[in-house]
Design an enzyme around this catalytic site. Structure first.
Site, PDB file in Angstrom:
ATOM      1  N   ASN A 187       0.875  -1.180   0.000  1.00 60.53           N
ATOM      2  CA  ASN A 187       0.000   0.000   0.000  1.00 60.53           C
ATOM      3  C   ASN A 187       0.909   1.226   0.000  1.00 60.53           C
ATOM      4  OD1 ASN A 187      -1.782   2.071   0.531  1.00 60.53           O
ATOM      5  ND2 ASN A 187      -2.246   1.412   2.629  1.00 60.53           N
ATOM      6  N   LYS A 229       0.161   4.257  -0.280  1.00 64.10           N
ATOM      7  CA  LYS A 229      -0.460   5.472   0.285  1.00 64.10           C
ATOM      8  C   LYS A 229      -0.184   6.650  -0.657  1.00 64.10           C
ATOM      9  CE  LYS A 229      -0.104   3.379   4.762  1.00 64.10           C
ATOM     10  NZ  LYS A 229      -0.111   3.514   6.200  1.00 64.10           N
ATOM     11  N   HIS A 254      -9.592   1.478   4.653  1.00 64.66           N
ATOM     12  CA  HIS A 254      -8.326   1.644   5.381  1.00 64.66           C
ATOM     13  C   HIS A 254      -8.566   2.624   6.535  1.00 64.66           C
ATOM     14  CE1 HIS A 254      -4.249   2.825   6.391  1.00 64.66           C
ATOM     15  NE2 HIS A 254      -3.861   1.708   5.807  1.00 64.66           N
ATOM     16  N   GLU A 312      -6.946   4.997   7.635  1.00 66.93           N
ATOM     17  CA  GLU A 312      -6.685   6.409   7.326  1.00 66.93           C
ATOM     18  C   GLU A 312      -7.880   7.029   6.603  1.00 66.93           C
ATOM     19  OE1 GLU A 312      -2.866   5.801   5.467  1.00 66.93           O
ATOM     20  OE2 GLU A 312      -2.058   5.282   7.432  1.00 66.93           O
ATOM     21  N   GLU A 366      -5.685  -4.526  10.588  1.00 71.03           N
ATOM     22  CA  GLU A 366      -4.622  -3.545  10.812  1.00 71.03           C
ATOM     23  C   GLU A 366      -4.931  -2.732  12.070  1.00 71.03           C
ATOM     24  OE1 GLU A 366      -2.486  -2.410   6.909  1.00 71.03           O
ATOM     25  OE2 GLU A 366      -4.327  -1.268   6.991  1.00 71.03           O
ATOM     26  N   GLY A 373       2.378   2.394  10.684  1.00 75.83           N
ATOM     27  CA  GLY A 373       3.376   3.434  10.510  1.00 75.83           C
ATOM     28  C   GLY A 373       4.098   3.826  11.784  1.00 75.83           C
ATOM     29  N   SER A 391       3.164  -1.995  10.460  1.00 75.90           N
ATOM     30  CA  SER A 391       4.608  -2.077  10.719  1.00 75.90           C
ATOM     31  C   SER A 391       5.228  -3.430  10.369  1.00 75.90           C
ATOM     32  CB  SER A 391       4.918  -1.696  12.169  1.00 75.90           C
ATOM     33  OG  SER A 391       4.525  -0.356  12.415  1.00 75.90           O
TER      34      SER A 391
HETATM   35  P1  PGA Z   1       2.731   0.354   7.629  1.00 80.28           P
HETATM   36  O1  PGA Z   1       1.280   0.623   6.982  1.00 80.28           O
HETATM   37  O2  PGA Z   1       3.240  -0.941   7.080  1.00 80.28           O
HETATM   38  O3  PGA Z   1       3.560   1.537   7.178  1.00 80.28           O
HETATM   39  O4  PGA Z   1       2.534   0.309   9.100  1.00 80.28           O
HETATM   40  C1  PGA Z   1       0.386  -0.437   6.755  1.00 80.28           C
HETATM   41  C2  PGA Z   1      -0.894   0.080   6.176  1.00 80.28           C
HETATM   42  O5  PGA Z   1      -1.339   1.173   6.558  1.00 80.28           O
HETATM   43  O6  PGA Z   1      -1.511  -0.586   5.326  1.00 80.28           O
END
Ligand code: PGA
Length: 252
Positions: A10, A12, A97, A99, A165, A171, A210
């Site tokens: 992903n 982003k 997601h 976010e 998640e 992140g 992560s």
């Molecule tokens: P990350 O993000 O691996 O940077 O923690 C995962 C995601 O948001 O899908």
């Protein structure tokens, strides 16, 4: 029999016209090593979907999007339909997601409508769920996630992927513990079987938050973890390749 592992990047709001090298390195690895035990997806920002598809032409990599609208077309400024995504070569689409749930006030009902639109268009939706730090600390993580599953997954179609998640792990470098991942994935599996019957066994449940080159192998060998949704580490070819490699290793 265990499900095929699926590793999805992903990106982003990252990536650019200069991302060809990143895609090519991943593509080279996938063409020579992937086989049929592991699937790989890359979800760049909308304007790069067609390009990533071109850069990985006839590759085993599935290109996808990070969101779609729930309608096929119409007056929805700034939105993109699942139909168009399919037309430009997308195979998968991430919906719900955290976010988007947090920054665009997306509800589980809306996420479900988006997943349905994806299915109608012929895309496989990757439906994201996950609890906040506060929800985990107050002991409500499982309840919150199972509610999200119930409300975000279209009950009539099992052709979906679920991504667990935990919001606090995204992140942050704070990956969930193997015990927490195991417990949640087992709960999610039971809920999917409740909704879909035996088809619920075949739905891939990915972990995200992560995941990196170092922790991938341990996470991917956990029961009911059928892959990973990878943010930061999907932007560096050696890291993303190491995660795919870990999936290959635990699948053999
Ligand atoms: P990350 O993000 O691996 O940077 O923690 C995962 C995601 O948001 O899908």
């Amino acid at each position: 029999m265990a499900n095929q592992k699926y590793i999805i990047g992903n990106w982003k709001m990252n990536g650019s016209l200069n991302s060809k090298g990143l895609v090519s390195e991943i593509d080279d690895f996938c063409r020579s090593k992937l086989g049929d035990k592991v699937a790989v997806g890359i979800c760049p920002p909308f304007p790069l979907i067609g390009l990533v598809n071109e850069w990985s032409w006839e590759s085993p990599i599935n290109v996808g999007a990070q969101d779609c609208h729930f309608k096929e077309s119409g007056a929805h400024t700034g939105d993109v339909s699942a139909v168009l995504l399919k037309e430009i070569g997308a195979k998968i689409v991430i919906v719900g997601h955290s976010e988007r749930r947090a920054n665009h006030a997306e509800t589980s009902q809306l996420v479900c409508d988006k997943a349905k639109a994806a299915l109608v268009a012929g895309l496989k939706p990757v439906i994201c769920v996950g609890e906040t730090d506060e929800e985990r600390k107050s002991g409500n993580a499982i309840k919150v996630v199972l509610n999200q599953i119930e409300q975000s997954c279209p009950a009539e179609n099992a052709n979906i992927i679920v991504a667990y998640e935990p919001v606090w792990a995204i992140g942050t470098g704070n990956v969930a513990s193997p015990q927490d991942i195991l417990e949640m994935h087992n709960e999610i599996r039971a809920k999917l079987i409740e909704i879909y019957g035996q088809d619920g066994q075949k739905i891939q449940i990915l972990y995200g938050g992560s995941v990196n080159a170092k922790n991938a192998e341990e996470i991917l060998q956990t029961q009911n973890v059928d892959g990973a949704l990878v943010g930061g580490a999907s932007l560096k070819a050696p890291d993303f390749i190491a995660i795919i490699d870990a999936a290959l290793k635990v699948s053999n």
